[in-house]
Structures are given as C-alpha cells and as structure tokens.
Design an enzyme around this catalytic site. Structure first.
Site, PDB file in Angstrom:
ATOM      1  N   HIS A 101       9.190  -0.952   6.544  1.00 13.40           N
ATOM      2  CA  HIS A 101       9.475   0.183   7.438  1.00 13.40           C
ATOM      3  C   HIS A 101       8.913  -0.034   8.841  1.00 13.40           C
ATOM      4  O   HIS A 101       7.863  -0.653   9.031  1.00 13.40           O
ATOM      5  CB  HIS A 101       8.974   1.510   6.849  1.00 13.40           C
ATOM      6  CG  HIS A 101       7.495   1.616   6.661  1.00 13.40           C
ATOM      7  ND1 HIS A 101       6.657   2.120   7.633  1.00 13.40           N
ATOM      8  CD2 HIS A 101       6.701   1.325   5.605  1.00 13.40           C
ATOM      9  CE1 HIS A 101       5.408   2.121   7.185  1.00 13.40           C
ATOM     10  NE2 HIS A 101       5.410   1.652   5.959  1.00 13.40           N
ATOM     11  N   ASP A 103       8.408   2.590  11.137  1.00 13.66           N
ATOM     12  CA  ASP A 103       7.639   3.708  11.677  1.00 13.66           C
ATOM     13  C   ASP A 103       6.162   3.558  11.333  1.00 13.66           C
ATOM     14  O   ASP A 103       5.782   2.789  10.436  1.00 13.66           O
ATOM     15  CB  ASP A 103       8.174   5.044  11.149  1.00 13.66           C
ATOM     16  CG  ASP A 103       8.028   5.166   9.637  1.00 13.66           C
ATOM     17  OD1 ASP A 103       8.452   4.232   8.926  1.00 13.66           O
ATOM     18  OD2 ASP A 103       7.493   6.182   9.155  1.00 13.66           O
ATOM     19  N   ASP A 133       0.474  -1.860   8.466  1.00 12.38           N
ATOM     20  CA  ASP A 133       1.391  -0.909   7.815  1.00 12.38           C
ATOM     21  C   ASP A 133       2.422  -0.402   8.817  1.00 12.38           C
ATOM     22  O   ASP A 133       2.174   0.577   9.510  1.00 12.38           O
ATOM     23  CB  ASP A 133       0.580   0.241   7.234  1.00 12.38           C
ATOM     24  CG  ASP A 133       1.399   1.225   6.436  1.00 12.38           C
ATOM     25  OD1 ASP A 133       2.533   0.894   6.060  1.00 12.38           O
ATOM     26  OD2 ASP A 133       0.901   2.340   6.200  1.00 12.38           O
ATOM     27  N   GLU A 168       9.367   6.101   6.588  1.00 16.45           N
ATOM     28  CA  GLU A 168       8.666   5.985   5.308  1.00 16.45           C
ATOM     29  C   GLU A 168       7.412   6.846   5.280  1.00 16.45           C
ATOM     30  O   GLU A 168       7.057   7.414   4.239  1.00 16.45           O
ATOM     31  CB  GLU A 168       8.299   4.517   5.046  1.00 16.45           C
ATOM     32  CG  GLU A 168       7.732   4.241   3.649  1.00 16.45           C
ATOM     33  CD  GLU A 168       6.229   4.442   3.527  1.00 16.45           C
ATOM     34  OE1 GLU A 168       5.727   4.500   2.386  1.00 16.45           O
ATOM     35  OE2 GLU A 168       5.547   4.540   4.582  1.00 16.45           O
ATOM     36  N   GLU A 169       6.729   6.936   6.414  1.00 15.57           N
ATOM     37  CA  GLU A 169       5.453   7.647   6.456  1.00 15.57           C
ATOM     38  C   GLU A 169       5.613   9.164   6.279  1.00 15.57           C
ATOM     39  O   GLU A 169       4.627   9.868   6.062  1.00 15.57           O
ATOM     40  CB  GLU A 169       4.719   7.352   7.773  1.00 15.57           C
ATOM     41  CG  GLU A 169       4.375   5.888   7.996  1.00 15.57           C
ATOM     42  CD  GLU A 169       3.322   5.358   7.034  1.00 15.57           C
ATOM     43  OE1 GLU A 169       2.887   6.117   6.156  1.00 15.57           O
ATOM     44  OE2 GLU A 169       2.936   4.185   7.161  1.00 15.57           O
ATOM     45  N   ASP A 197       8.830  -4.425  -2.116  1.00 12.85           N
ATOM     46  CA  ASP A 197       8.430  -3.538  -1.024  1.00 12.85           C
ATOM     47  C   ASP A 197       6.947  -3.759  -0.736  1.00 12.85           C
ATOM     48  O   ASP A 197       6.264  -4.528  -1.427  1.00 12.85           O
ATOM     49  CB  ASP A 197       8.705  -2.082  -1.428  1.00 12.85           C
ATOM     50  CG  ASP A 197       8.757  -1.117  -0.233  1.00 12.85           C
ATOM     51  OD1 ASP A 197       8.446  -1.542   0.904  1.00 12.85           O
ATOM     52  OD2 ASP A 197       9.091   0.059  -0.433  1.00 12.85           O
ATOM     53  N   HIS A 443      -3.942   3.347   8.223  1.00 20.85           N
ATOM     54  CA  HIS A 443      -3.876   4.784   8.527  1.00 20.85           C
ATOM     55  C   HIS A 443      -5.150   5.283   9.208  1.00 20.85           C
ATOM     56  O   HIS A 443      -5.244   6.469   9.544  1.00 20.85           O
ATOM     57  CB  HIS A 443      -3.606   5.631   7.263  1.00 20.85           C
ATOM     58  CG  HIS A 443      -2.214   5.546   6.770  1.00 20.85           C
ATOM     59  ND1 HIS A 443      -1.620   6.536   6.020  1.00 20.85           N
ATOM     60  CD2 HIS A 443      -1.263   4.596   6.913  1.00 20.85           C
ATOM     61  CE1 HIS A 443      -0.384   6.199   5.710  1.00 20.85           C
ATOM     62  NE2 HIS A 443      -0.151   5.010   6.251  1.00 20.85           N
TER      63      HIS A 443
END
Length: 475
Positions: A101, A103, A133, A168-169, A197, A443
């Site tokens: 992903h 985003d 990420d 995705e987030e 994934d 994150h």
C-alpha cells in the site's frame, strides 16, 4: 548524496509524497476515490512519479495496468508469448497476487528527529513515514519486477497480479475493497494460488540466546468493534439514585476487563511457531513442545507470562471510546463505550459477542459497530511457502547468525483480508531486519529503514519472483 544507489533515491523521493490517509464519515466529494487522503493531489503526484520511473512495468506490452477508484493500481503481469510449456502446465499453474500500500498514517512532526516527509539519510538509515510501512515494499516490488522484466534472458512463465492500494491504513474501503471485485472479475471463477502481503519481519533480538527469527504470517487476527450502551432515567444531580447509566456502564466495563477469553495453543499458529523454533530451546522445553498434546496447559501458563506472546494465543479486548453526560449537574440517561477486540483465529465475532453479553449482563445492550472475522490459517506445506523460505534464507545468507524461519500469527490486519475469498493461502511477510526497539517506529516517530536492509528487501522480492514466475527465455 549523489553516490546513493538509484533505488534508494527513488524510495527517498516517494517518501516525500505526503500520502496520509484519513477515516471518512461522509460521502465522497470532488476527489472521489482519493477523498480518503488528506492531500489527494500528492497521491496523483506519486502515481505520476512511479509510472515515469518504471516504464517496463507501467508502459509495457507485457503488463496490463488499471487504476482502480482513482487511487489503487492493479497490475497484471502476463505470461510471455514465447514461453513454451504444455497445456497441462498452463492449466495447473494458477496466478498469484502481491499486495502493498502507498498510503501512510499521520505524523506528529515535532516529535521526529528529522521531518517525516523529507527522506533524510543519516548514519546509513533513511528516515521517513512509509520507509517501513509500506512504501518500501511498494518500491521494492517495482524495483525487483522491473529488473526481471528488462532482463532479456528471462521470460515470465505465468500470469500474476500486483495490487498497490491507497487506503490500507483506514480499512481499505476505497482501495483494496474496490480492487478485489475487479480482480475477481478478471479471474472469472479461477482462484489465486496464493497472496503475499506485508506482515511479520525478521526480529534480530527475538529471544536471549536465540538467533534472529524470520516470522512468516500464516494468519492474521480479525477485529470486532462492539458498542456497549446503558439507558436509565436521568435527572438532576442533587437527587442521585443508587445506580446511574454511568455506574452501570463502568461496572460492565470492569467485568469485561477482568474476563479472560479462551486461550488456544494446540494446533494453532503459535503451536507451529513453537515447533519451528523448538531446536533452539533447552531440552526440557523441547520435550514439552514435542508432547504438546499433554503439556498444552503448562505451556499456556508459561507463554502467558509475556504480555506480547499472550496476545498470540487469545482474543484481546480494550475500551477505546466512551461517552456520557452533557453537563456537570445532569445525570445522563444514556452512556456508551466502544470496545475493540482482536479476534484469535479460533474465535468468531459471533462467539465473542455471545461471551460479552453473558459477562456484562442484561442491562447492557451490545451491538456490532464493525467486524471482520479472522481468515483461515494458510498451509506451510505448499510450493509458495517453500519459495518464501528459500528467498528469506538466500537474502540473509551472509548474515551471522542467519535467521530461523518460522510461521506465525499477525496481530494486526492487512489489505489481504479483502482478497481472502480468492485464495486458499495468504502469507504476510516483509524482510525487515529490526530490533524490538525499532518496532515502535512503525506508526510511531522516527520511522526509518537501513539502506542495506532496503537493498535486501529488493533482493528478496527479486529472488521470490524469479522462482515463482520467471525462467530462462526460449528463442
């Protein structure tokens, strides 16, 4: 800076696109499929950049590329015309899917050592939101695929797909959930052999006395958001009753917090993890793992002492939202709280709802806000899993010590859950070489990737794709 490998410069550039996704509570506006992003135009710019940098992927007769819902790419890599194989082989070899992903989650810029969207390089690390990420996976897949496709000595031996998604987030409503039906339409009743994934990693300091552990996610937890509501008579605070909506809700939450969901070990992903790691345990523990059908209870007690490994054996719950009164002198007539559960593969949203209702009692209404049951666990006895293991071992062959490879459970969720109806087996792995202290950077602030590790990530995808879908070309 000029002596940086081009692949690192490209990752550095895409980190500079502030593609932060956001939760939506309203209908889409003028940006349609990109309304899930804080700055829709930055995603458009990232699209333009990667398309210009990887023409062998985005502008080739060997691929078909679709932009889904304005933000996500679905790339079909087609079997080479000149690859000779029998009709039986063609029929038996199903396509597969890679997912990553574009985003990223929001940042608190003032907490960062370097600005999170500058792509600063310091002491061999590239800093920036998305460096782990998941922009590094997006770019590593494109770097690896481009390298394989421009190699004239190689030919693609099977069809496969790549989904590069854009929200995705925030649960994937605009991205993966829109890509999945389109892919199903293209497959026209066929299954995928497997899906790969993001997910688990290589943990350097896995356990004292152990070599690093490369964990491949064979399953991920589901989720359940429950709303607990209590309604009573309100009134003036000068004449309080013995119980109010507030006290009843607090009592219910206290009971739920004290309740322990069932603990599972035998014949679970954690069981498979222990079996793979058992050669490195002391003799007594090896024996217990070998006899797990009789030592299950004792092992559960031991493993549950660690709050992290404990979460791998059971459903967890935590109160995340709570609301009640409107004024200091008014007794509220209604209070509510939201409890977030992460569902173990042995549980379902229905079973957890039933357990919750029995714990909190009849005075509390329990409703589903959102749910996604866990997918079934994937097999480790497949060619795809063997290819993953081989690629991991080859990628880190020069490391000392070399990592153990083991299957495991992912406590978070990935976009792959939106494709679970299309494949029997889903694997979740990214070849990040991290220490425990680094995990909170994902994150968190100061997210970073070692430049050497990013080059290993590219090599991993190149090895894996080479084994899974490419062979020597025939004239």
């Amino acid at each position: 800076m000029n002596d940086l490998p081009d692949c690192v410069k490209r990752l550095q550039k895409v980190i500079q696109f502030r593609t932060v996704s956001k939760s939506l509570r309203f209908e889409t506006g003028e940006n349609h499929g990109l309304d899930c992003l804080e700055l829709p135009e930055t995603m458009r710019k990232m699209h333009s950049y990667i398309k210009s940098e990887f023409p062998s992927v985005f502008s080739s007769e060997k691929t078909n590329v679709e932009l889904i819902n304005d933000g996500s790419f679905l790339i079909h890599v087609k079997v080479a015309n000149n690859f000779q194989q029998s009709i039986d082989q063609q029929q038996n070899q199903l396509p597969f899917l890679l997912v990553a992903h574009m985003d990223v989650v929001p940042t608190k810029d003032d907490e960062w050592k370097h600005p999170p969207f500058d792509g600063v390089i310091e002491d061999g690390f590239l800093y920036g939101r998305g460096s782990l990420d998941d922009k590094s996976a997006v770019m590593a897949i494109l770097e690896a695929l481009s390298s394989l496709m421009i190699d004239e000595s190689l030919a693609c031996t099977r069809d496969f797909y790549i989904a590069l998604t854009h929200d995705e987030e925030v649960k994937g409503s605009f991205g993966a959930q829109q890509v999945a039906p389109r892919l199903a339409e293209i497959l026209d009743g066929k299954e995928l052999e497997f899906i790969l994934d993001e997910g688990l990693i290589v943990l350097e300091d896995f356990r004292p006395g152990f070599p690093p552990a490369a964990m491949v996610g064979i399953c991920e937890k589901g989720h359940l958001d429950m709303k607990l509501t209590v309604k009573t008579h309100g009134g003036h605070s000068s004449i309080p009753p013995s119980e109010t909506a507030v006290t009843k809700l607090c009592d219910a939450l206290s009971k739920l917090n004290a309740y322990k969901f069932p603990v599972y070990l035998y014949n679970t992903p954690m069981h498979q993890t222990l079996l793979a790691l058992s050669p490195h345990f002391p003799a007594v523990q090896r024996s217990m793992i070998k006899s797990i059908n009789t030592t299950d209870y004792v092992l559960k007690k031991i493993i549950s002492r660690d709050p992290i490994t404990s979460t791998l054996m059971q459903t967890t719950k935590v109160t995340t939202l709570i609301s009640g009164g409107t004024a200091a002198n008014v007794i509220p007539s209604e209070c509510w709280a939201v409890v977030n559960c992460r569902l173990h593969p042995n549980d379902t949203s229905d079973s957890v709802m039933e357990m919750t209702r029995s714990v909190v009692g009849p005075d509390v209404t329990v409703d589903v806000v959102d749910k996604c049951d866990p997918p079934k666990c994937s097999s480790t006895d497949t060619p795809a899993y063997s290819s993953l293991v081989n690629a991991i071992k080859a990628t880190f062959a020069n490391c000392d010590p070399q990592p153990i490879v083991a299957p495991g459970l992912l406590t978070g969720q990935t976009d792959s859950r939106h494709f679970k109806h299309l494949a029997q087996n889903i694997y979740r792995f990214n070849p990040f070489w991290l220490k425990r202290a680094d995990i909170e950077r994902i994150h968190g602030h100061d997210e970073r990737i070692a430049i050497s590790n990013y080059e290993q990530q590219i090599e991993f995808f190149k090895l894996f794709l080479r084994d899974a879908a490419f062979s020597q070309s025939f004239p």
